[in-house]
Enzyme design. Sequence first.
Site, PDB file in Angstrom:
ATOM      1  N   ASP A  88       0.811  -1.187  -0.030  1.00  0.00           N
ATOM      2  CA  ASP A  88      -0.065   0.210   0.034  1.00  0.00           C
ATOM      3  C   ASP A  88       1.060   1.290   0.021  1.00  0.00           C
ATOM      4  OD1 ASP A  88      -2.451   1.314   0.063  1.00  0.00           O
ATOM      5  OD2 ASP A  88      -2.342   1.674   2.091  1.00  0.00           O
ATOM      6  N   ASP A 127      -3.082  -0.677   6.890  1.00  0.00           N
ATOM      7  CA  ASP A 127      -3.793  -0.881   5.702  1.00  0.00           C
ATOM      8  C   ASP A 127      -3.310  -2.385   5.149  1.00  0.00           C
ATOM      9  OD1 ASP A 127      -5.569   0.960   6.012  1.00  0.00           O
ATOM     10  OD2 ASP A 127      -4.936   1.977   4.176  1.00  0.00           O
ATOM     11  N   HIS A 176      -4.855  10.763   5.285  1.00  0.00           N
ATOM     12  CA  HIS A 176      -3.903   9.856   5.709  1.00  0.00           C
ATOM     13  C   HIS A 176      -3.236  10.253   7.174  1.00  0.00           C
ATOM     14  CE1 HIS A 176      -1.385  12.567   3.727  1.00  0.00           C
ATOM     15  NE2 HIS A 176      -1.697  12.266   2.387  1.00  0.00           N
ATOM     16  N   GLU A 230      -6.906  18.553   1.933  1.00  0.00           N
ATOM     17  CA  GLU A 230      -7.518  17.232   1.988  1.00  0.00           C
ATOM     18  C   GLU A 230      -6.973  16.048   1.994  1.00  0.00           C
ATOM     19  OE1 GLU A 230      -7.010  19.858  -0.053  1.00  0.00           O
ATOM     20  OE2 GLU A 230      -8.855  21.340   0.499  1.00  0.00           O
ATOM     21  N   GLU A 253       0.792   5.891   0.355  1.00  0.00           N
ATOM     22  CA  GLU A 253      -0.128   7.050   0.698  1.00  0.00           C
ATOM     23  C   GLU A 253       0.756   8.158  -0.342  1.00  0.00           C
ATOM     24  OE1 GLU A 253      -2.977   7.046   2.165  1.00  0.00           O
ATOM     25  OE2 GLU A 253      -2.948   5.186   3.092  1.00  0.00           O
ATOM     26  N   HIS A 265      -5.821   6.413   7.420  1.00  0.00           N
ATOM     27  CA  HIS A 265      -5.736   5.343   6.239  1.00  0.00           C
ATOM     28  C   HIS A 265      -4.154   5.062   6.037  1.00  0.00           C
ATOM     29  CE1 HIS A 265      -9.874   4.872   4.831  1.00  0.00           C
ATOM     30  NE2 HIS A 265      -9.883   5.927   5.699  1.00  0.00           N
TER      31      HIS A 265
END
Length: 239
Positions: free
Chosen positions: A10, A160, A60, A55, A12, A155
């Site tokens: 994963d 994750d 995250h 945003e 970000e 997140h």
Amino acid sequence: MKHLRQIILDTETTGFYHDRDDRLIEFAGLEMIDRRLTGNYLHLYVHPERDIPEEAAKVHGITLEQLEGKPKFAEVGQQIADFISGAELVIHNAPFDVGFLNAEFRRAGLPKVEELTAGVVDTLAMARAMYPGQKNSLDALCARLEVDRSKRVFHGALIDCELLSEVYLGMTRSQFSLADQFAEEESADGAPAAAAAPAERPAYLKIIAADTAETAAHEAYLDELDKKAEGGSVWRKAP
């Protein structure tokens, strides 16, 4: 026997668009061999060399201030490439993460994901096929497959990955259980194991007839059925 090495992966990022000016800011990968987490992982924070929109930070929880002093992708790209090399990647919404990795690899002069790895499994595409018309976000799949999300606040890439490993195993358990069963039924020389011989039937079957009291109780029960059924119960009609 060749062992299946997978990386639950994963990332970000600063935004949604790898083909514009968004950059990767976190990478996480958990190693799984033959469907068991090995404890080997790679987790890196990366300075994006640009700002992080508010945003994105709300999703995250990573701000540019937190990334001060962290390496740029050019400094860790080879480490990431080496970690995923030769493995099958398991990613939720794979085109997003692969797109960012390929953009970063290109800037660093490294091969593409497709050239480094043995393939990519997209658990989002898998979930859409298994659960059509339903929500298939990682949160939704965790709820559906009863995966504990209590430690997940933001997140983050590493948490994750941990959740996705359990989701992936849950979605593929029956498939691999069947494969494992076939493997166990193979003999040492590779030939299928012989089917078990059916149990030998006895030469005769012992018949135990109902006694007088049991027969009377049965007849009384049929009498009750006759009263309730129009035209009498079917049990007393000749076949």
